[in-house]
Design a protein around this motif. Structure first.
Motif, mmCIF file in Angstrom:
data_model
loop_
_atom_site.group_PDB
_atom_site.id
_atom_site.type_symbol
_atom_site.label_atom_id
_atom_site.label_comp_id
_atom_site.label_asym_id
_atom_site.label_seq_id
_atom_site.Cartn_x
_atom_site.Cartn_y
_atom_site.Cartn_z
ATOM 1 N N ASN A 12 24.533 5.925 -11.044
ATOM 2 C CA ASN A 12 23.169 6.236 -11.497
ATOM 3 C C ASN A 12 22.654 7.603 -11.097
ATOM 4 O O ASN A 12 21.512 7.925 -11.394
ATOM 5 C CB ASN A 12 22.158 5.205 -10.935
ATOM 6 C CG ASN A 12 22.359 3.844 -11.561
ATOM 7 O OD1 ASN A 12 23.082 3.728 -12.532
ATOM 8 N ND2 ASN A 12 21.738 2.845 -10.997
ATOM 9 N N ASP A 58 17.466 7.960 -2.066
ATOM 10 C CA ASP A 58 16.714 6.841 -2.602
ATOM 11 C C ASP A 58 16.967 6.658 -4.094
ATOM 12 O O ASP A 58 16.584 5.663 -4.679
ATOM 13 C CB ASP A 58 15.218 7.033 -2.336
ATOM 14 C CG ASP A 58 14.690 8.303 -2.946
ATOM 15 O OD1 ASP A 58 13.493 8.378 -3.236
ATOM 16 O OD2 ASP A 58 15.474 9.237 -3.147
ATOM 17 N N GLN A 59 17.584 7.637 -4.703
ATOM 18 C CA GLN A 59 17.854 7.531 -6.118
ATOM 19 C C GLN A 59 19.276 7.067 -6.418
ATOM 20 O O GLN A 59 19.641 6.874 -7.556
ATOM 21 C CB GLN A 59 17.627 8.905 -6.783
ATOM 22 C CG GLN A 59 16.217 9.422 -6.664
ATOM 23 C CD GLN A 59 15.235 8.590 -7.439
ATOM 24 O OE1 GLN A 59 15.582 8.035 -8.464
ATOM 25 N NE2 GLN A 59 14.020 8.467 -6.933
ATOM 26 N N ASN A 101 24.198 1.971 -1.099
ATOM 27 C CA ASN A 101 24.977 0.846 -0.582
ATOM 28 C C ASN A 101 26.198 0.592 -1.450
ATOM 29 O O ASN A 101 27.290 0.307 -0.962
ATOM 30 C CB ASN A 101 24.105 -0.412 -0.509
ATOM 31 C CG ASN A 101 23.114 -0.314 0.623
ATOM 32 O OD1 ASN A 101 23.400 0.278 1.653
ATOM 33 N ND2 ASN A 101 21.935 -0.867 0.431
ATOM 34 N N HIS A 141 16.222 14.310 5.142
ATOM 35 C CA HIS A 141 16.646 12.939 5.380
ATOM 36 C C HIS A 141 16.479 12.073 4.147
ATOM 37 O O HIS A 141 17.029 11.003 4.050
ATOM 38 C CB HIS A 141 15.901 12.342 6.573
ATOM 39 C CG HIS A 141 14.433 12.194 6.343
ATOM 40 N ND1 HIS A 141 13.551 13.191 6.591
ATOM 41 C CD2 HIS A 141 13.697 11.169 5.856
ATOM 42 C CE1 HIS A 141 12.331 12.790 6.295
ATOM 43 N NE2 HIS A 141 12.392 11.556 5.841
ATOM 44 N N GLU A 142 15.713 12.578 3.184
ATOM 45 C CA GLU A 142 15.554 11.780 1.975
ATOM 46 C C GLU A 142 16.316 12.387 0.805
ATOM 47 O O GLU A 142 16.038 12.071 -0.335
ATOM 48 C CB GLU A 142 14.078 11.706 1.603
ATOM 49 C CG GLU A 142 13.273 10.873 2.578
ATOM 50 C CD GLU A 142 11.804 10.906 2.210
ATOM 51 O OE1 GLU A 142 11.020 10.312 2.948
ATOM 52 O OE2 GLU A 142 11.453 11.517 1.197
ATOM 53 N N LYS A 165 16.143 10.407 -11.847
ATOM 54 C CA LYS A 165 15.178 11.504 -11.942
ATOM 55 C C LYS A 165 15.471 12.588 -10.917
ATOM 56 O O LYS A 165 15.084 13.733 -11.082
ATOM 57 C CB LYS A 165 13.762 10.953 -11.716
ATOM 58 C CG LYS A 165 13.282 10.085 -12.860
ATOM 59 C CD LYS A 165 11.855 9.629 -12.634
ATOM 60 C CE LYS A 165 11.738 8.503 -11.636
ATOM 61 N NZ LYS A 165 12.266 7.238 -12.151
ATOM 62 N N ASP A 172 22.536 4.449 -5.646
ATOM 63 C CA ASP A 172 22.870 3.169 -5.046
ATOM 64 C C ASP A 172 23.766 3.472 -3.850
ATOM 65 O O ASP A 172 24.987 3.369 -3.927
ATOM 66 C CB ASP A 172 23.588 2.304 -6.076
ATOM 67 C CG ASP A 172 23.854 0.905 -5.536
ATOM 68 O OD1 ASP A 172 24.256 0.047 -6.322
ATOM 69 O OD2 ASP A 172 23.657 0.685 -4.321
#
Lengths: 831, 568
Positions: free
Chosen positions: B436, B397-398, B402, B392-393, B441, B400
């Motif tokens: 990005n 999170d890295q 949205n 789920h991750e 990372k 964008d």
């Protein structure tokens, strides 16, 4: 078969039986004594409590029947019928245990009936299986059958599956099916975000309906409402809103049925907790723009904490890592020492701190950043043009071409004239006056561009006539007076055979007009007083050139270079580059004009996100530098350059995005919090390069207080810290972890590992076939009912135990009665 | 009083019948006895001693009758197996035999078994059971089962290298006895008693043991990627504790790789018995840390873990993919770039004719694929569920997300589907610098973990501790961590039982006890309440033994009286 004695030591009493014959001889014949011995033997053996142990094929069957609230009345009835069918297949010799999960205790046909119910309205299938296996003694032939709808309220399967596999007990399964007509919210997940960012909450809706919507509340405030959508079985939607405040926020999703039927409204809401991290911590360095820090704060709004520090007070041991981004605003390089710059660059490279370098005249090259540590880290090439300053000079050479100059003297004079002319630039002026009794412009004052012609004119000079210097000086003076050059010189080249006149007055007057007069004595060598005096009066220099070996180079001017300012002022259009990754919702067209910017060069590996439209100079550039990111903004974020941005509505939003993108998202630890019933497991994986950094964790209450004992971590592997603690199931777990930076938050709602009976997510459905496969059981739905056989695991410790001592006592009773009959029965005798 | 073999009415009927029979026997006429008298003076005595024979006489010798009746009645009662319950209570007894690591010391387990058997004999069979608490909680004597079956079952159980889990058993008991039945749980061992209990359940210890002095043991053993960043090396954490104030020194420990002693080049001492061995080579063998000198409590004196093995994945990269992929692949020391014909995994665009049939990382057009990430996995639905929980991750999170969602007008999501050949499909658009992703990372981690997952090369676990679930790495690292745990379990969570060697993901792995509570708890000076249990049980002496003993004594007494002629 095995004979076992529970109190075998009593058997020693059998050795006392011969006492019947030895001690008592009076009454009773041997037959009687034998009978009595038999009675006593039976009783003594009974005292040892012998048992006969036989291996048994008797099996122990356990049937787990789900009667929880997730089943409809029909399904519960069906489950009961299935149980009866299965129970009928159990042999009369076998044992049957019923484990009933939830519901009311029904009158099942089972010797052993365990009812598992939970006050928290959950029915754990895994717990039911745990009870089931525990009713089966070790080594007994056994099987377990699970009749359920598969809606498990928890997912704690690991240990119980391992236990079944270890004991080899098969689990047969039967799927009762499910009724998805009821609408409910099955799951809600909220990922932690930073304040000011968009929070995304994922809501899973199960059931069937034509049109529903989900409303998301925090306390009683409606945060966001989803558009209407249809649900057919299972649907997941995302709800987004801006996280305005840092901390923990309770969220509640409520289902709104717009079109469709709803049978049970009690499961139409579900709560969770959103963890909002602190805002981006900005270290602001810069004081050229008065009030810039405050203005910036107002512009960026919530989500940013700005701390301003005097750059000159920073030392090499300053910890930049406590900030997410360092914003340099028009800060000259001389205000931040080289050691501090190196520390800052190292923080960017090794600790992921962001650097936003911005400004106008004092930033970049104008700020003195050439060859500095920060310059290497910037995504742009620093540029500054040199302005080479070559001042103009007007030169009048007065050459004595009188007869006394004949021979080598005139040649020396010409040489000197040529040397003087050689250094002149086209923007300089030159004129040559010869005097030979009369004055004559051999070369009238003119630009020194045509040196060939000048040289020819010099070459044509001959030594003839007399010496009349004074008028030549006047002529030269008047010639220079009307030209516009930076410097003006008169050079007199003579052999000093000149008339007397008021040279001093004139030369002093000439010098007052900023025209220097220098004298060159040719031919004689040594010193000549009048020539020297004339040079003094004229504020020039005296040269003596005796022969061609001591010709002198006269420096009439000193060219200089000056840096042209890199900061450009004016009105400049901007062109946006880059996609929505950087720009997001910000409109890229109709950007305001820029009033000033710094011209820089591009670096190949950097992204240019904004450029000046005409010259294509980068205005905003960014790149990854080690673990961190460096962004350069070639203007003042708040200042002259962006003065027209006042009318740009999205400027604050755009600038905030730039800072967010640049800022560090590096945490010292990756925090995971998990719950299993009343146990909380916290794992913190170290991401920091500081190998001695250990986590500090605290669990908060909703009022922000931390009432728990300090949490002791176990370092299970290098950099992996795990803590397990008792924690009530019904309490929200609000956890914060910290290394060297800010507290990082993570939250788990109460009962996060347990679903309510009527709110189990269809995605968590029990995999019946997998369970049976893992335990060598059968999935009964795939088998005809008539062919159902409750296959068991064969055990080697199933026994039938027969107690022998009651029968020995019965035998003893019969023998005793026989004893009595024997001694009491009347005998016929002869008298 | 209850009877096991007969119903109360049958017992009474039997007693009546016995009474009647004995009464009848008592009335039988006396047989003649020849009495030799020396003179005629004793005729009267002879007549008195040898009365006329009658078949039936008046009932006489009441005391003798009562004695025989008593004996016969007791025999009959014995046959009917009476049960005596103190105060007719429904108190239930659960005898918990602690089989955790703490009981491996000396003969502590045997002591506990001995006390257990003693107590067990005093309890009514249908109100007691025995549970063995080792790796799992197993019933070894059910209610109503005879004590005789306990012996062979006890022979099959022994204390195991696993932490105490008595609290879990108590949870099960509280669920089972939720009807206010008074339950007395007696612990035969060293299990800690939980703080709060259900009202109807009381818990007590039945045994106490001598304290163990000066115990030291391994309490943590784990591995992680080398902090130096060097390829094919890992760091190993070793921690040892004692049950006193003293610390374990490095000189007290020795290390082995396989069978050979191992001396690491770099050891960082973190204090308090904690050490990190830096840059240990990935040799794929068993790493053992142990105390040089064993102590009385040996089970915690060593711990082992399997060192991962360095393996190279052959990857073929299509020339059409983004340059950034090459950079990542080239920089990964565990990956070797080869041609498609030699590859284990390929990287290409969707639909490209390059390395067909091989597991692939593919880049797709946003318009052709709804979710940003699509994983095709091998396995069943529970594998999918477990993978979904783990991923789920996945990189989100890295990115964008949205911004990308706005650009694509689609949510950024991960979708899982079953397929014969595993593959990972991701939007090509994600590789554009504006999002990005390639500069983040997580990008190299995503490429690396995808390659490993596709190649079937399993990851490794940072630690394996007895009595716990396998540590669950999530996010990008979940892709390659122990893939087969999804296949071996229902939801991807594997339970580790006792310490020892196991097969995990087709590889040999080692589970270690490594539990600080076990190592440091042996100095616990809690005094166990021995007396209370015994006083509870002492009123329940073995009635049957007493009964039969009484019968025996009465029979002997009756024989003596008979021999003395005091009774017929």
């Amino acid at each position: 078969m095995e004979l076992s004695f529970l109190h075998a030591y009593f058997g020693i009493l059998l050795f006392g039986l011969p006492a019947l014959w030895l001690l008592w001889k009076k009454r009773g014949d041997n037959k009687h004594k034998l009978i009595r011995a038999a009675v006593l033997a039976c009783v003594i053996v009974a005292l040892t409590q012998p048992v006969l142990i036989n291996s048994s094929n008797q099996a122990h069957h356990v049937i787990v029947v789900d009667q929880s609230d997730s089943l409809s009345a029909d399904a519960q009835q069906n489950a009961q019928s299935l149980f009866n069918e299965l129970a009928a297949k159990v042999s009369a010799d076998d044992e049957l245990t019923l484990v009933q999960l939830g519901g009311q205790k029904h009158s099942f046909e089972a010797e052993d009936h365990i009812l598992i119910s939970d006050a928290s309205n959950t029915s754990s299938l895994s717990q039911a299986l745990a009870h089931a296996i525990q009713t089966i003694p070790l080594g007994v032939n056994s099987s377990v059958t699970l009749i359920t709808d598969g809606l498990a309220t928890d997912q704690n399967w690991s240990k119980i599956i391992a236990q079944y596999q270890d004991r080899g007990i098969p689990v047969h399964t039967y799927d009762l099916g499910r009724d998805y007509s009821d609408l409910y919210i099955a799951d809600i997940k909220a990922q932690a975000v930073r304040v000011g960012e968009k929070a995304s909450v994922s809501v899973e809706v199960a059931g069937n309906a034509k049109s529903v919507a989900v409303n998301l509340f925090s306390h009683d405030s409606l945060l966001v409402k989803s558009p209407a959508f249809a649900v057919n079985g299972q649907t997941r939607i995302e709800l987004n809103f801006e996280a305005e405040n840092a901390g923990f926020h309770p969220l509640r999703a409520e289902l709104e049925v717009i079109s469709g039927e709803e049978s049970d409204a009690s499961n139409n809401q579900l709560s969770t907790v959103l963890a909002v991290q602190d805002g981006i911590k900005i270290l602001y360095l810069g004081d050229r723009q008065i009030g810039a820090e405050q203005h910036l704060g107002r512009l960026l709004g919530a989500g940013f904490e700005i701390e301003s520090v005097n750059a000159t007070e920073l030392t090499a041991d300053f910890d930049f890592a406590q900030y997410d981004v360092v914003l340099q605003d028009d800060l000259p390089s001389n205000q931040i020492s080289k050691a501090v710059q190196e520390k800052l660059v190292a923080a960017v490279q090794n600790q992921g701190v962001g650097l936003l370098h911005s400004g106008g005249e004092s930033a970049f090259a104008g700020g003195g950043y050439f060859d500095t540590p920060i310059a290497d880290a910037l995504p742009v090439q620093l540029k500054q043009k040199d302005d080479k300053n070559d001042p103009s000079v007007g030169l009048a050479i007065i050459i004595d071409t009188s007869g006394s100059m004949a021979g080598s003297r005139i040649e020396l004079a010409k040489q000197m004239a040529r040397i003087a002319v050689r250094r002149l630039q086209p923007h300089d002026r030159i004129g040559i006056v010869e005097f030979y009794g009369a004055k004559h412009w051999a070369i009238p004052m003119q630009p020194a561009s045509n040196k060939i012609e000048i040289d020819r004119a010099i070459g044509r000079m001959k030594a003839i006539g007399g010496t009349v210097l004074f008028p030549a000086i006047q002529e030269a003076y008047y010639g220079l007076k009307n030209i516009n050059t930076r410097f003006k010189h008169i050079i007199m080249i003579t052999d000093a055979g000149i008339e007397d006149d008021d040279y001093e007055g004139m030369l002093r007057r000439i010098a007052k007009d900023n025209i220097n007069v220098s004298t060159i004595l040719v031919g004689q060598g040594g010193h000549n007083l009048i020539m020297s005096d004339m040079a003094n009066w004229g504020k020039g220099r005296f040269y003596s050139v005796g022969n061609e070996f001591n010709l002198v180079e006269m420096i009439l001017k000193q060219p200089s270079t000056k840096k042209l300012p890199a900061y450009k002022r004016g009105a400049f259009s901007m062109t946006a580059q880059g996609g929505s990754g950087w720009w997001g919702d910000v409109k890229k067209d109709n950007l305001p004009q820029l009033a000033g910017y710094v011209q820089v060069g591009r670096k190949a590996a950097a992204e240019v996100l904004l450029e000046e439209s005409v010259g294509k100079y980068p205005l905003l550039s960014s790149w990854q530098y080690g673990l961190g990111r460096v962004t350069a903004l070639m203007t003042e974020p708040v200042g002259h350059g962006t003065q027209h941005f006042v009318n740009w509505e999205q400027y604050g939003q755009w600038l905030g995005r730039i800072i967010r993108k640049t800022a560090s998202n590096q945490h010292d630890f990756h925090l995971t919090v998990k719950r299993k019933h009343d146990q909380l497991s916290i794992a913190a994986q170290r991401l920091s390069h500081d190998l001695e950094l250990t986590p500090s964790v605290r669990i908060l209450d909703w009022d922000g207080s931390s009432n728990s004992q300090p949490i002791q971590f176990d370092e299970k592997a290098p950099g992996l810290f795990v803590a397990n603690l008792d924690f009530p199931m019904g309490q929200d777990a609000l956890a914060e972890v910290k290394g060297n930076r800010n507290w990082q938050r993570s939250a788990l709602r109460s009962y996060s590992d347990i679903a309510k009976e009527n709110q189990v997510s269809p995605s968590k459905l029990l995999n019946f076939e997998k369970l049976s496969e893992l335990t060598n059981g059968q999935f009964l739905n795939n088998i005809e009912t008539n062919d159902w056989q409750l296959k068991t695991k064969q055990g080697d410790m199933a026994f039938i135990v027969t107690k022998l001592w009651p029968y020995l006592l019965l035998l003893a009773l019969l023998l005793y009665i026989a004893d009595l009959v024997y001694r009491r029965w009347p005998k016929s005798t002869r008298r | 009083m209850n009877f096991i073999n007969l119903s109360p009415s049958l017992v009474i009927a039997g007693l009546v019948a016995i009474a009647g029979l004995l009464f009848a026997l008592q009335q039988l006429r006396t047989r003649y006895r020849t009495v030799v008298v020396p003179t005629s003076m004793f005729w009267q005595q002879a007549a008195q001693d040898a009365p006329v024979r009658v078949f039936r006489q008046k009932f006489k010798h009441l005391l003798a009758y009562l004695l025989t009746l008593l004996i016969a009645s007791l025999l009959w009662l014995g046959f009917s197996e009476p049960e005596v319950n103190k105060e007719a209570s429904n108190e239930y007894y659960v005898l918990y035999l602690d089989g955790s690591a703490a009981m491996t010391q000396g003969d502590h387990f045997e002591q506990a078994v001995s006390v257990l058997e003693n107590d067990l004999a005093s309890l009514p069979a249908n109100r007691r059971e025995v549970i063995f608490g080792g790796e799992f909680h197993t019933k070894i004597l059910n209610e109503s089962e005879q004590l005789a079956v306990l012996e062979p079952r006890l022979a099959k159980v022994s204390p195991q290298a696993v932490p105490d889990s008595f609290a879990e058993q108590l949870t099960l008991l509280s669920q089972r006895f939720n009807d206010n039945t008074p339950v007395n749980v007696i612990v035969y061992g060293k299990s800690a008693l939980p703080a709060s209990l259900q009202d109807n359940i009381s818990v007590s210890h039945a045994t106490s043991f001598e304290e163990t002095e000066n115990n030291a043991g391994l309490v943590n053993l784990g591995i992680n990627l080398a902090a130096s960043g060097k390829a094919n090396l890992i760091d190993v954490l070793v921690e040892a504790k004692t049950n006193t104030e003293s610390e374990v020194k490095l000189a007290d420990l020795e290390f082995l790789v396989g069978e050979a002693f191992f001396t690491p080049d770099q050891i960082q001492e973190l204090g308090k018995g904690k050490f990190v061995l830096r840059d240990v080579p990935l040799v794929g063998e068993q790493f053992t840390a142990r105390l040089k000198n064993s102590d009385a409590f040996m089970i915690d004196d060593s711990a082992s873990i399997a060192l991962p093995k360095s393996s190279i994945v052959n990857v073929a990269v299509s020339s059409t993919v983004h340059n950034s992929v090459f950079a990542v692949v080239n920089s990964d020391p565990s990956v070797r770039m080869v041609g498609a014909e030699d590859a284990d995994v390929v990287i290409r665009h969707v639909g490209e004719n390059f390395g067909n049939q091989l597991p692939a990382l593919e880049f797709s057009q946003m318009s052709n694929q709804t979710p940003a990430f699509k994983l095709f996995y091998q396995g069943d639905k529970s594998t999918e569920q477990a993978l979904a929980d783990s991923l789920h991750e996945l990189a989100l999170d890295q990115i964008d997300a949205n911004g990308l969602a706005t650009a694509s007008s689609q949510p950024i999501s991960v979708e899982l589907s079953h397929a014969a050949t595993p593959s990972v499909q991701v939007w090509n658009a994600l590789l554009q610098p504006e999002f990005n992703f390639t500069q983040s990372k997580s990008y190299p981690v995503f490429i690396a973990q995808s390659i490993r997952w596709l190649s079937g090369r399993h990851g490794w676990q940072p630690y394996l501790s007895a009595g716990q679930n396998v540590y669950h790495q999530d996010g990008l690292y979940a892709l390659s961590s122990m893939q087969s745990r999804f296949e071996q379990s229902l939801n991807g969570s594997l339970y580790l039982g006792k310490a020892g060697g196991i097969e995990l993901a087709g590889q040999r792995a080692f589970v270690s006890l490594t539990n600080a509570d076990v190592t440091t708890a042996t100095a616990d000076s809690t005094e166990y309440s021995v007396g209370s249990v015994n006083s509870v049980l002492s009123n329940f002496s073995e009635f049957i033994t007493l009964l039969i003993s009484l019968i025996l004594l009465l029979l002997i007494a009756e024989w003596v009286v008979y021999q003395r002629g005091l009774m017929p």
